[in-house]
Design a protein around this motif. Structure first.
Motif, PDB file in Angstrom:
ATOM      1  N   ILE A   1      11.181  97.540 -22.909  1.00 38.21           N
ATOM      2  CA  ILE A   1      11.902  97.564 -21.544  1.00 38.21           C
ATOM      3  C   ILE A   1      13.173  97.504 -21.856  1.00 38.21           C
ATOM      4  O   ILE A   1      13.767  97.239 -22.985  1.00 38.21           O
ATOM      5  CB  ILE A   1      11.262  96.319 -20.728  1.00 38.21           C
ATOM      6  CG1 ILE A   1      11.816  95.018 -21.516  1.00 38.21           C
ATOM      7  CG2 ILE A   1       9.887  96.233 -20.475  1.00 38.21           C
ATOM      8  CD1 ILE A   1      11.970  93.692 -20.756  1.00 38.21           C
TER       9      ILE A   1
ATOM     10  N   ASN B   1       7.990  91.800 -22.717  1.00 44.76           N
ATOM     11  CA  ASN B   1       9.335  91.836 -22.535  1.00 44.76           C
ATOM     12  C   ASN B   1      10.012  91.923 -23.595  1.00 44.76           C
ATOM     13  O   ASN B   1      11.070  91.485 -23.893  1.00 44.76           O
ATOM     14  CB  ASN B   1       9.636  90.624 -21.774  1.00 44.76           C
ATOM     15  CG  ASN B   1       9.027  89.218 -22.553  1.00 44.76           C
ATOM     16  OD1 ASN B   1       8.614  89.490 -23.839  1.00 44.76           O
ATOM     17  ND2 ASN B   1       9.400  87.950 -22.268  1.00 44.76           N
ATOM     18  N   ARG B   2       9.814  92.632 -24.567  1.00 44.21           N
ATOM     19  CA  ARG B   2      10.669  93.242 -25.783  1.00 44.21           C
ATOM     20  C   ARG B   2      11.417  94.243 -25.151  1.00 44.21           C
ATOM     21  O   ARG B   2      11.163  95.184 -24.740  1.00 44.21           O
ATOM     22  CB  ARG B   2       9.832  93.857 -26.689  1.00 44.21           C
ATOM     23  CG  ARG B   2      10.721  94.529 -27.889  1.00 44.21           C
ATOM     24  CD  ARG B   2      10.517  94.254 -29.350  1.00 44.21           C
ATOM     25  NE  ARG B   2      10.124  92.662 -29.890  1.00 44.21           N
ATOM     26  CZ  ARG B   2      11.060  92.121 -30.487  1.00 44.21           C
ATOM     27  NH1 ARG B   2      12.276  92.380 -30.568  1.00 44.21           N
ATOM     28  NH2 ARG B   2      10.462  91.032 -30.783  1.00 44.21           N
ATOM     29  N   GLU B   3      12.857  93.848 -25.072  1.00 45.31           N
ATOM     30  CA  GLU B   3      13.884  94.728 -24.879  1.00 45.31           C
ATOM     31  C   GLU B   3      14.637  95.592 -25.797  1.00 45.31           C
ATOM     32  O   GLU B   3      14.600  94.864 -27.050  1.00 45.31           O
ATOM     33  CB  GLU B   3      14.817  93.622 -24.105  1.00 45.31           C
ATOM     34  CG  GLU B   3      16.237  94.356 -23.473  1.00 45.31           C
ATOM     35  CD  GLU B   3      17.171  93.376 -23.366  1.00 45.31           C
ATOM     36  OE1 GLU B   3      17.999  93.587 -22.141  1.00 45.31           O
ATOM     37  OE2 GLU B   3      17.358  92.205 -23.954  1.00 45.31           O
TER      38      GLU B   3
ATOM     39  N   ASP C   1      13.846  87.069 -21.531  1.00 46.31           N
ATOM     40  CA  ASP C   1      13.203  86.134 -20.775  1.00 46.31           C
ATOM     41  C   ASP C   1      13.234  85.939 -19.254  1.00 46.31           C
ATOM     42  O   ASP C   1      12.623  85.419 -18.453  1.00 46.31           O
ATOM     43  CB  ASP C   1      13.349  84.668 -21.255  1.00 46.31           C
ATOM     44  CG  ASP C   1      14.886  84.173 -21.055  1.00 46.31           C
ATOM     45  OD1 ASP C   1      15.387  85.068 -20.603  1.00 46.31           O
ATOM     46  OD2 ASP C   1      15.286  83.065 -21.390  1.00 46.31           O
ATOM     47  N   LYS C   2      14.097  86.908 -18.837  1.00 42.50           N
ATOM     48  CA  LYS C   2      14.240  87.237 -17.199  1.00 42.50           C
ATOM     49  C   LYS C   2      13.096  87.883 -16.689  1.00 42.50           C
ATOM     50  O   LYS C   2      13.157  88.383 -15.486  1.00 42.50           O
ATOM     51  CB  LYS C   2      15.641  87.900 -17.153  1.00 42.50           C
ATOM     52  CG  LYS C   2      16.582  87.156 -17.871  1.00 42.50           C
ATOM     53  CD  LYS C   2      17.314  85.926 -16.775  1.00 42.50           C
ATOM     54  CE  LYS C   2      18.506  85.419 -17.370  1.00 42.50           C
ATOM     55  NZ  LYS C   2      18.762  84.024 -17.268  1.00 42.50           N
ATOM     56  N   VAL C   3      12.260  88.732 -17.462  1.00 37.71           N
ATOM     57  CA  VAL C   3      11.142  89.561 -16.889  1.00 37.71           C
ATOM     58  C   VAL C   3       9.783  89.030 -17.385  1.00 37.71           C
ATOM     59  O   VAL C   3       9.839  88.325 -18.750  1.00 37.71           O
ATOM     60  CB  VAL C   3      11.429  90.999 -17.176  1.00 37.71           C
ATOM     61  CG1 VAL C   3      12.851  91.270 -16.353  1.00 37.71           C
ATOM     62  CG2 VAL C   3      11.475  91.424 -18.818  1.00 37.71           C
ATOM     63  N   SER C   4       8.957  89.438 -16.943  1.00 35.55           N
ATOM     64  CA  SER C   4       7.479  88.857 -17.286  1.00 35.55           C
ATOM     65  C   SER C   4       7.005  89.854 -18.469  1.00 35.55           C
ATOM     66  O   SER C   4       7.584  90.972 -18.865  1.00 35.55           O
ATOM     67  CB  SER C   4       6.542  88.973 -16.448  1.00 35.55           C
ATOM     68  OG  SER C   4       6.361  90.291 -15.698  1.00 35.55           O
ATOM     69  N   PRO C   5       6.175  89.174 -19.530  1.00 36.09           N
ATOM     70  CA  PRO C   5       5.574  90.016 -20.739  1.00 36.09           C
ATOM     71  C   PRO C   5       4.911  91.268 -20.408  1.00 36.09           C
ATOM     72  O   PRO C   5       4.358  91.379 -19.341  1.00 36.09           O
ATOM     73  CB  PRO C   5       4.720  89.050 -21.392  1.00 36.09           C
ATOM     74  CG  PRO C   5       5.256  87.496 -20.823  1.00 36.09           C
ATOM     75  CD  PRO C   5       5.787  87.855 -19.372  1.00 36.09           C
TER      76      PRO C   5
ATOM     77  N   LYS D   1      10.751 101.203 -18.547  1.00 37.47           N
ATOM     78  CA  LYS D   1      10.028 100.784 -19.431  1.00 37.47           C
ATOM     79  C   LYS D   1       9.565 102.294 -20.232  1.00 37.47           C
ATOM     80  O   LYS D   1       9.678 103.266 -19.929  1.00 37.47           O
ATOM     81  CB  LYS D   1       8.776 100.545 -18.867  1.00 37.47           C
ATOM     82  CG  LYS D   1       7.476 100.115 -19.775  1.00 37.47           C
ATOM     83  CD  LYS D   1       6.240  99.914 -18.795  1.00 37.47           C
ATOM     84  CE  LYS D   1       6.540  98.702 -18.036  1.00 37.47           C
ATOM     85  NZ  LYS D   1       5.042  98.243 -17.446  1.00 37.47           N
TER      86      LYS D   1
ATOM     87  N   ILE E   1      13.803  89.319 -27.086  1.00 34.31           N
ATOM     88  CA  ILE E   1      12.829  89.002 -26.088  1.00 34.31           C
ATOM     89  C   ILE E   1      13.700  88.809 -24.939  1.00 34.31           C
ATOM     90  O   ILE E   1      14.699  88.048 -24.978  1.00 34.31           O
ATOM     91  CB  ILE E   1      11.858  87.759 -26.300  1.00 34.31           C
ATOM     92  CG1 ILE E   1      10.884  88.006 -27.411  1.00 34.31           C
ATOM     93  CG2 ILE E   1      11.144  87.419 -25.228  1.00 34.31           C
ATOM     94  CD1 ILE E   1      10.074  89.202 -27.166  1.00 34.31           C
TER      95      ILE E   1
ATOM     96  N   ALA F   1      15.309  98.344 -13.831  1.00 32.71           N
ATOM     97  CA  ALA F   1      14.662  98.024 -14.992  1.00 32.71           C
ATOM     98  C   ALA F   1      13.757  99.293 -15.437  1.00 32.71           C
ATOM     99  O   ALA F   1      13.225 100.010 -14.543  1.00 32.71           O
ATOM    100  CB  ALA F   1      13.459  96.891 -14.589  1.00 32.71           C
TER     101      ALA F   1
END
Length: 120
Positions: A81, A43-45, A37-41, A117, A35, A115
């Protein structure tokens, strides 16, 4: 992963895998998911890194594609993401080869990132 992941629900679990050279058996990098946390949900990176001497050989792309396939086929992950520093052209290229689409630019700790997706 814990028992909750058996039903495909990965939740906020992190998964970090080593990239090992088939030729030498040497640990050459890492590929993982967690996860961000620097981006909004959502947000699985997905993230990765490889040692300098093994770059530009396709290993990172191969590892990232394998992890993406695993996540989409075996977990409830529907969207991933990824971020890559704007100036890191090889990392941006890996994401594009994996099918990620550019979304927006973001600044984190005074560094510019693209960023991306990817949807299942």
């Amino acid at each position: 992963m814990d028992a909750a992941a058996k039903d495909g629900n990965i939740g906020e679990e992190r998964l970090r895998l080593g990239i090992i050279s088939k030729d030498s058996g040497e640990f050459i990098g890492v590929c993982g998911t967690g996860i961000l946390d620097k981006v909004s949900p959502p947000n699985r990176e997905i993230y990765y890194g490889i040692s300098n001497e093994h770059r530009n050989k396709g290993y990172t792309t191969q590892a990232a594609k394998g992890l993406i396939k695993y996540l989409f086929e075996n977990t409830n992950v529907q969207e991933l993401i990824a971020i890559a520093q704007t100036r890191n052209l090889p990392s941006n290229k890996v994401l594009q080869k994996c099918g990620f689409e550019p979304q927006y630019d973001i600044e984190i700790e005074n560094r510019e990132y693209h960023a991306y997706k990817l949807r299942k």
